[in-house]
Design an enzyme around this catalytic site. Structure first.
Site, PDB file in Angstrom:
ATOM      1  N   CYS A 159    -114.180 -79.896  -5.793  1.00 49.69           N
ATOM      2  CA  CYS A 159    -115.523 -79.352  -5.853  1.00 49.69           C
ATOM      3  C   CYS A 159    -116.124 -79.700  -7.221  1.00 49.69           C
ATOM      4  O   CYS A 159    -116.173 -78.856  -8.113  1.00 49.69           O
ATOM      5  CB  CYS A 159    -115.370 -77.837  -5.686  1.00 49.69           C
ATOM      6  SG  CYS A 159    -116.838 -77.000  -5.229  1.00 49.69           S
ATOM      7  N   GLY A 320    -122.178 -77.795   1.839  1.00 42.58           N
ATOM      8  CA  GLY A 320    -122.763 -76.914   2.838  1.00 42.58           C
ATOM      9  C   GLY A 320    -123.213 -77.632   4.103  1.00 42.58           C
ATOM     10  O   GLY A 320    -122.909 -77.196   5.211  1.00 42.58           O
ATOM     11  N   CYS A 353    -126.056 -83.013  -1.138  1.00 40.72           N
ATOM     12  CA  CYS A 353    -125.835 -82.044  -2.216  1.00 40.72           C
ATOM     13  C   CYS A 353    -127.003 -81.994  -3.185  1.00 40.72           C
ATOM     14  O   CYS A 353    -127.580 -83.016  -3.526  1.00 40.72           O
ATOM     15  CB  CYS A 353    -124.548 -82.392  -2.961  1.00 40.72           C
ATOM     16  SG  CYS A 353    -124.047 -81.066  -4.046  1.00 40.72           S
ATOM     17  N   LYS A 388    -133.323 -76.473  -4.716  1.00 40.15           N
ATOM     18  CA  LYS A 388    -132.118 -75.638  -4.656  1.00 40.15           C
ATOM     19  C   LYS A 388    -132.490 -74.161  -4.494  1.00 40.15           C
ATOM     20  O   LYS A 388    -131.862 -73.430  -3.725  1.00 40.15           O
ATOM     21  CB  LYS A 388    -131.284 -75.868  -5.927  1.00 40.15           C
ATOM     22  CG  LYS A 388    -130.077 -74.984  -6.043  1.00 40.15           C
ATOM     23  CD  LYS A 388    -128.784 -75.626  -5.657  1.00 40.15           C
ATOM     24  CE  LYS A 388    -127.689 -74.599  -5.555  1.00 40.15           C
ATOM     25  NZ  LYS A 388    -126.397 -75.074  -5.949  1.00 40.15           N
TER      26      LYS A 388
HETATM   27  C1  LIG Z   1    -119.196 -72.541  -7.271  1.00 45.62           C
HETATM   28  C2  LIG Z   1    -119.498 -73.327  -6.032  1.00 45.62           C
HETATM   29  C3  LIG Z   1    -120.780 -73.806  -5.844  1.00 45.62           C
HETATM   30  C4  LIG Z   1    -121.072 -74.562  -4.702  1.00 45.62           C
HETATM   31  N1  LIG Z   1    -122.342 -75.055  -4.570  1.00 45.62           N
HETATM   32  C5  LIG Z   1    -122.658 -75.759  -3.465  1.00 45.62           C
HETATM   33  C6  LIG Z   1    -123.988 -76.248  -3.289  1.00 45.62           C
HETATM   34  O1  LIG Z   1    -124.852 -76.067  -4.131  1.00 45.62           O
HETATM   35  N2  LIG Z   1    -124.269 -76.932  -2.158  1.00 45.62           N
HETATM   36  C7  LIG Z   1    -123.325 -77.156  -1.208  1.00 45.62           C
HETATM   37  O2  LIG Z   1    -123.627 -77.780  -0.201  1.00 45.62           O
HETATM   38  N3  LIG Z   1    -122.057 -76.723  -1.354  1.00 45.62           N
HETATM   39  C8  LIG Z   1    -121.694 -76.026  -2.450  1.00 45.62           C
HETATM   40  N4  LIG Z   1    -120.406 -75.561  -2.593  1.00 45.62           N
HETATM   41  C9  LIG Z   1    -119.382 -75.935  -1.593  1.00 45.62           C
HETATM   42  C10 LIG Z   1    -119.345 -75.064  -0.312  1.00 45.62           C
HETATM   43  O3  LIG Z   1    -120.617 -75.078   0.301  1.00 45.62           O
HETATM   44  C11 LIG Z   1    -118.938 -73.627  -0.591  1.00 45.62           C
HETATM   45  O4  LIG Z   1    -117.661 -73.590  -1.185  1.00 45.62           O
HETATM   46  C12 LIG Z   1    -118.884 -72.763   0.689  1.00 45.62           C
HETATM   47  O5  LIG Z   1    -118.874 -71.411   0.333  1.00 45.62           O
HETATM   48  C13 LIG Z   1    -117.675 -73.076   1.543  1.00 45.62           C
HETATM   49  O6  LIG Z   1    -117.753 -72.352   2.742  1.00 45.62           O
HETATM   50  P1  LIG Z   1    -116.446 -71.890   3.557  1.00 45.62           P
HETATM   51  O7  LIG Z   1    -116.957 -71.089   4.690  1.00 45.62           O
HETATM   52  O8  LIG Z   1    -115.585 -73.040   3.835  1.00 45.62           O
HETATM   53  O9  LIG Z   1    -115.631 -70.961   2.534  1.00 45.62           O
HETATM   54  P2  LIG Z   1    -116.067 -69.583   1.887  1.00 45.62           P
HETATM   55  O10 LIG Z   1    -117.544 -69.487   1.784  1.00 45.62           O
HETATM   56  O11 LIG Z   1    -115.264 -69.473   0.642  1.00 45.62           O
HETATM   57  O12 LIG Z   1    -115.616 -68.483   2.931  1.00 45.62           O
HETATM   58  C14 LIG Z   1    -114.281 -68.198   3.217  1.00 45.62           C
HETATM   59  C15 LIG Z   1    -114.211 -66.861   3.943  1.00 45.62           C
HETATM   60  O13 LIG Z   1    -112.895 -66.629   4.407  1.00 45.62           O
HETATM   61  C16 LIG Z   1    -112.533 -65.299   4.124  1.00 45.62           C
HETATM   62  N5  LIG Z   1    -111.073 -65.200   4.065  1.00 45.62           N
HETATM   63  C17 LIG Z   1    -110.230 -65.683   3.143  1.00 45.62           C
HETATM   64  N6  LIG Z   1    -108.959 -65.385   3.460  1.00 45.62           N
HETATM   65  C18 LIG Z   1    -109.008 -64.708   4.624  1.00 45.62           C
HETATM   66  C19 LIG Z   1    -108.027 -64.122   5.467  1.00 45.62           C
HETATM   67  N7  LIG Z   1    -106.738 -64.162   5.171  1.00 45.62           N
HETATM   68  N8  LIG Z   1    -108.438 -63.495   6.583  1.00 45.62           N
HETATM   69  C20 LIG Z   1    -109.751 -63.434   6.927  1.00 45.62           C
HETATM   70  N9  LIG Z   1    -110.713 -63.957   6.151  1.00 45.62           N
HETATM   71  C21 LIG Z   1    -110.347 -64.594   5.021  1.00 45.62           C
HETATM   72  C22 LIG Z   1    -113.240 -64.995   2.807  1.00 45.62           C
HETATM   73  O14 LIG Z   1    -113.370 -63.607   2.596  1.00 45.62           O
HETATM   74  C23 LIG Z   1    -114.589 -65.684   3.059  1.00 45.62           C
HETATM   75  O15 LIG Z   1    -115.434 -64.836   3.801  1.00 45.62           O
HETATM   76  C24 LIG Z   1    -120.063 -74.822  -3.735  1.00 45.62           C
HETATM   77  C25 LIG Z   1    -118.785 -74.328  -3.942  1.00 45.62           C
HETATM   78  C26 LIG Z   1    -118.487 -73.591  -5.078  1.00 45.62           C
HETATM   79  C27 LIG Z   1    -117.081 -73.068  -5.290  1.00 45.62           C
END
Ligand SMILES: Cc1cc2nc3c(=O)[nH]c(=O)nc-3n(C[C@H](O)[C@H](O)[C@H](O)COP(=O)(O)OP(=O)(O)OC[C@H]3O[C@@H](n4cnc5c(N)ncnc54)[C@H](O)[C@@H]3O)c2cc1C
Length: 428
Positions: A159, A320, A353, A388
């Site tokens: 990331c 995203g 992005c 953004k």
């Molecule tokens: C700091 C940061 C900034 C970012 N900025 C951008 C951006 O500007 N644009 C972009 O496109 N992307 C961005 N990203 C990348 C990506 O879009 C995000 O990381 C996004 O939140 C990923 O989505 P996800 O659903 O995969 O994971 P997450 O949003 O992290 O969701 C994971 C979920 O799983 C749950 N979970 C975890 N373990 C368990 C379990 N054992 N049982 C049940 N539930 C559980 C958590 O509580 C959470 O609800 C960014 C990432 C980071 C870290």
């Protein structure tokens, strides 16, 4: 009737619930299991440590939002998955059976792989809202007694965008506070060159980001491997193209934020056929796991191989829009299976992005993600900051209202020539 369970309600899991609801039949049951009852918009986390956003501004209370759409919801994390039995155990001691499971658990943050790394060690993090709030406290204390800043992404990280974004946001804030002249800044990254981003660059991200760093007096160190972190000091190895250590440096800091490597969450790790050695879920082109075909996965927890070898390991970012494309394909594939058809929908995994710098930013579109590409575009300017902020407001509204993909979003994406789904040939 089928029982569909979504594990995780972050960016991927929450929109998965809304899109799945549209695609399932009336008689099917949908349940979301997650760790945290409140959703936080992770892409806005980099604004929290500098005080540009509060926790409350990024929150969505999931229970009422899901209830409005008739989606079952339980805020208790999954502790055990038994894919052969089609069951899940949750922290409150209950067992749940599923016919179809969508894993959307995001990343586990592997701070423990480097001594002294992370919010329980000596560096800050912006990966979770709790970390970002803690970083805000550290940053305020730092501003009273400024010193050097070390910022970047550790070996194995994927990331990279938010690490750049946060670097420039901090730089902007330090100028606003008129203390920038007292803060030497260095960007430390596992990438082989600035702007690689885990994608071997997109358009001229190398030129754009290097130029921004030069303009803002930010030094950098690439192919960097962090050996350990102590209070106020980071030990970093510079690795050559042959993989040998060229130099070991000690970097002093008054404030540091390092993006860690990611791995799959604990209840998934070690399940043969389901996950790779890092615990990421193995999926085919339909987001379906080959060993357990009633399991699908979307988001950061999906296994994607690196774009190519690098002296220090670099993962591929899952942004995203790419995640949304996985969600749309998964919802439609499960919808097709429920009606006795085969899964045919494929996500594009296009990387789009927007990296905000506070007063400007860099944007890129990579279609497909792995070069050579049909679209390989990057650009910079003040418009990125505005875009953004628009993305944040729009996404949070969509989450609160429970909309899966309103008409104007489809229209805007089509106008940009960005598609979520590949044109799929119907092969019987
Ligand atoms: C700091 C940061 C900034 C970012 N900025 C951008 C951006 O500007 N644009 C972009 O496109 N992307 C961005 N990203 C990348 C990506 O879009 C995000 O990381 C996004 O939140 C990923 O989505 P996800 O659903 O995969 O994971 P997450 O949003 O992290 O969701 C994971 C979920 O799983 C749950 N979970 C975890 N373990 C368990 C379990 N054992 N049982 C049940 N539930 C559980 C958590 O509580 C959470 O609800 C960014 C990432 C980071 C870290």
């Amino acid at each position: 009737m089928a029982d569909i369970v979504i594990m995780g309600a972050g960016l991927g899991g929450a929109i998965m619930a809304y899109e799945m609801k549209e695609q399932m039949r009336r008689e099917d049951k949908l349940t979301v299991l997650t760790k945290d009852p409140i959703y936080h918009f992770v892409p806005s986390n980099p604004w929290v440590p500098v005080g540009w956003r509060s926790r409350e501004a990024l929150e969505v209370d999931l229970a009422p939002a899901f209830a409005k759409r008739g989606i079952g919801f339980k805020a208790s994390p999954v502790t055990k998955l038994s894919p052969k039995e089609n069951t899940l155990e949750t922290a409150d001691g209950s067992t749940l059976r599923y016919d179809y499971l969508v894993i959307a658990t995001g990343p586990e943050l592997a701070f423990d792989e480097i001594e002294g790394l992370g919010p329980d060690g000596f560096t800050a993090s912006i990966c979770h809202i709790d970390h970002a709030e803690k970083a805000a406290g550290k940053f305020e204390a730092f501003c009273k007694n400024p010193g050097p800043i070390v910022i970047g992404a550790a070996q194995g990280a994927s990331c990279f965008g938010p690490a750049y974004e946060f670097t420039f946001i901090l730089e902007t804030e330090l100028r606003r506070r008129k203390i920038r002249d007292r803060v030497p800044m260095i960007f430390v990254t596992a990438e082989p060159y600035i702007g690689h981003l885990g994608l071997d660059g997109v358009g001229d991200t190398k030129g754009l980001l290097e130029s921004q760093m030069r303009d803002r007096h930010i030094k950098w160190m690439t192919s960097a491997r962090i050996k350990k972190v102590d209070e106020g000091k980071m030990t970093v190895e510079e690795v050559g193209d042959d993989g040998a250590v060229k130099a070991t440096k000690e970097l002093p800091f008054g404030f540091s934020m390092i993006l860690p490597a990611f791995r799959g969450v604990a209840p998934l790790r070690g399940i043969e056929g389901l996950v790779n050695p890092r615990g990421f879920v193995i999926v085919d082109k339909h987001q379906q796991n080959p060993a357990f075909p009633n399991i699908y996965s979307v988001g950061v927890c999906v296994a994607i191989p690196p774009t190519g070898p690098t002296p220090v390991p670099c993962g591929v970012p899952k942004t995203g829009f790419m995640i949304e494309s996985m969600v749309t394909a998964t919802a439609r594939n499960i919808g097709a299976i429920l009606r006795g058809n085969k899964p045919t929908f494929q996500a594009t995994w296009n990387a789009v992005c927007l990296a905000d710098f506070g007063d400007s930013g860099v944007a890129f579109v990579a279609q497909p993600q792995i070069p050579p590409r049909n679209v390989n575009w990057s650009s910079s300017g003040k418009w990125v900051h505005v875009a953004k902020v628009g993305f944040e407001k729009y996404f949070l509204r969509k989450m609160r209202k429970g909309e899966s993909e309103p008409f104007y979003e489809s229209m805007a994406l089509n106008m940009l020539g960005i598609e979520k789904l590949k044109a799929v040939a119907k092969v019987e």
